[in-house]
Write an enzyme that holds these catalytic residues in place. Structure first.
Site, PDB file in Angstrom:
ATOM      1  N   CYS A 169       0.798  -1.223   0.000  1.00 21.90           N
ATOM      2  CA  CYS A 169       0.000   0.000   0.000  1.00 21.90           C
ATOM      3  C   CYS A 169       0.829   1.271   0.000  1.00 21.90           C
ATOM      4  CB  CYS A 169      -0.959  -0.009   1.193  1.00 21.90           C
ATOM      5  SG  CYS A 169      -2.147  -1.368   1.115  1.00 21.90           S
ATOM      6  N   HIS A 309      -2.350   8.373   6.249  1.00 25.25           N
ATOM      7  CA  HIS A 309      -2.753   7.103   5.635  1.00 25.25           C
ATOM      8  C   HIS A 309      -4.208   6.833   5.993  1.00 25.25           C
ATOM      9  CE1 HIS A 309      -2.200   3.184   3.837  1.00 25.25           C
ATOM     10  NE2 HIS A 309      -2.686   2.609   4.927  1.00 25.25           N
ATOM     11  N   GLU A 320      -0.701   5.404  13.632  1.00 27.29           N
ATOM     12  CA  GLU A 320      -0.344   6.606  12.885  1.00 27.29           C
ATOM     13  C   GLU A 320      -0.391   7.844  13.781  1.00 27.29           C
ATOM     14  OE1 GLU A 320      -1.389   8.334   8.463  1.00 27.29           O
ATOM     15  OE2 GLU A 320      -2.748   6.915   9.422  1.00 27.29           O
ATOM     16  N   LYS A 341      -9.158   8.770   2.325  1.00 27.38           N
ATOM     17  CA  LYS A 341      -9.751   7.436   2.197  1.00 27.38           C
ATOM     18  C   LYS A 341     -11.179   7.406   2.728  1.00 27.38           C
ATOM     19  CE  LYS A 341      -5.405   4.804   2.453  1.00 27.38           C
ATOM     20  NZ  LYS A 341      -4.464   5.899   2.739  1.00 27.38           N
ATOM     21  N   HIS A 346      -9.806   2.855  -0.086  1.00 28.67           N
ATOM     22  CA  HIS A 346      -8.383   2.485  -0.069  1.00 28.67           C
ATOM     23  C   HIS A 346      -8.073   1.660  -1.309  1.00 28.67           C
ATOM     24  CE1 HIS A 346      -4.480   1.379   1.016  1.00 28.67           C
ATOM     25  NE2 HIS A 346      -4.655   0.817   2.197  1.00 28.67           N
ATOM     26  N   PHE A 405       0.904  -3.357   4.370  1.00 26.40           N
ATOM     27  CA  PHE A 405       1.140  -4.709   4.849  1.00 26.40           C
ATOM     28  C   PHE A 405       2.557  -5.126   4.455  1.00 26.40           C
ATOM     29  CE2 PHE A 405      -3.587  -6.148   4.775  1.00 26.40           C
ATOM     30  CZ  PHE A 405      -3.819  -5.408   5.914  1.00 26.40           C
TER      31      PHE A 405
END
Length: 422
Positions: A169, A309, A320, A341, A346, A405
């Site tokens: 990502c 993010h 975060e 997002k 996403h 990930f």
């Protein structure tokens, strides 16, 4: 003297409206583009919502042969690249093809095309030995993600360095970061850089269902993506593509190009911890942010806006928020932070490039996109997340971050080009 790199063109294919103008309209108005899945029957899945693009390739100028040849993700990125190049004002006779390169990011490659073609060659799963005679003639192009860079190079006449970056990502951020380094090291003068993913397919939904990463809020698709909200419970899968034209500053100035922003700094780290898990202290993301600020020659207090993010999973938003506090100190409590997002979902590897495009547009308009659906703030996420409505503000230095990930953590800073960083 370090070569400076600026953004002179932007192309976007995103949920809620194709093209840069529609993309910015949706973000600045705080509208959401998440809905119930229409691409296939989602009934068997835990999560049945997504952020789909109403995309008709023939209306975007793709020929029947291009449509036949390219997977959906490739189609999206080619259309975005054409918009970016056209918007940059670059003319073929002013481009040295050998000094023009392509860097495209993607997390999952041609997932949609491979999923569809397997259904065809296996007769919807009934054949143990698939029948290749029924496959699309260019199936190999679906199999190798390098075809994305190839298609963009063909579409734009670029014959310089050509690369696909796949770091989950953070692919979109990392692809732009790689392109910046190629210009800085004098391997190219112009880079066409961005990312694409079209992952809304049964196999992808099954993968994320298995780890409960996607939201189960199926009855409220427009409110399902809830970054930093105490009721958040997973991300909404999306799709999209964004492409930037990056140029060496002097070249862009000599041809009188419109400059959106300068890439001031970029850094990436890996937590080497867990495939999907995150340490709560946000140490690796904080280190990526600190390295980015150092490269941009900025202090934490110089940052005017943070594009988070903000995926909407329980652990990411806590991680975060901790990273911002760790890297920005007390300024973390003063600087506005938001997640787009919440509006466009996403789109995995594509989202980092979409977020950089959003940051460049936010700087151009001096408007901070909001975090939609943030009605019940999580006490553990106690920063200024710009809930519900956009906010006007002078934006000279903007930070964007990504988390993926595998433990990938990336950060990038955009600055106004008139700032002297020579």
């Amino acid at each position: 003297m370090r070569r400076r790199v600026v953004i002179t063109g932007i192309g976007v294919m995103a949920p809620g409206g194709t093209g840069v103008k529609n993309f910015w309209s949706l973000l600045s108005e705080g509208r959401t583009a998440t809905r119930g899945i229409t691409f296939f029957d989602p009934a068997p899945f835990r999560s049945r919502v997504a952020a789909e693009i109403d995309f008709h390739p023939e209306d975007q100028g793709l020929t029947p042969q291009e449509i036949r040849r390219m997977d959906r993700a490739a189609q999206l990125v080619v259309v975005a690249a054409r918009e970016a190049v056209a918007g940059s004002g670059l003319a073929p006779d002013t481009m040295d093809p050998h000094r023009t390169g392509v860097t495209i990011g993607s997390a999952v490659g041609a997932t949609t095309g491979l999923d569809q073609e397997y259904r065809v060659v296996s007769d919807d799963g009934r054949l143990e030995l698939v029948d290749h005679r029924y496959a699309v003639p260019h199936l190999y192009g679906h199999f190798v993600p390098s075809s994305f860079a190839t298609e963009v190079a063909w579409a734009t006449g670029a014959e310089g360095p050509s690369t696909v970056v796949s770091t989950g990502c953070t692919s979109g951020l990392d692809a732009i970061g790689h392109a910046v380094e190629l210009i800085r090291e004098n391997s190219a003068d112009v880079m066409i850089a961005g990312a694409t993913d079209a992952p809304i397919s049964p196999i992808t939904m099954a993968c994320f269902d298995a780890i409960k990463a996607t939201t189960p809020y199926n009855d409220e698709p427009g409110q399902a993506s809830r970054p930093f909200d105490r009721t958040r419970n997973g991300f909404v899968l999306g799709e999209g593509a964004a492409v930037l034209v990056l140029e060496e500053l002097g070249r862009a100035q000599r041809r009188g190009a419109h400059i959106y922003a300068e890439i001031g700094g970029y850094a990436s780290r890996c937590n080497a911890f867990h495939m999907t898990g995150l340490r709560p202290d946000g140490r690796e993301m904080a280190e990526a942010i600190r390295a980015t600020l150092e490269e941009a020659r900025l202090n934490a207090s110089d940052i005017d806006y943070v594009n988070a993010h903000g995926s909407g999973t329980k652990q990411n938003d806590r991680h975060e928020s901790a990273a911002f506090k760790r890297s920005l100190g007390e300024h973390a409590y003063r600087v506005p932070v938001s997640s787009i997002k919440s509006m466009i979902g996403h789109s995995l590897g594509a989202i980092g490039s979409l977020e950089i495009a959003a940051c460049a547009l936010a700087m151009a308009e001096n408007v901070i996109p909001p975090t939609a659906n943030l009605h019940n703030p999580d006490p553990e996420c106690d920063l200024d997340y710009v809930p519900i409505s956009a906010r006007e503000a002078r934006l000279d230095q903007v930070l964007s971050v990504g988390s993926g990930f595998g433990g990938f953590q990336s950060a990038m800073v955009l600055t106004r080009p008139e700032r002297n960083t020579a």
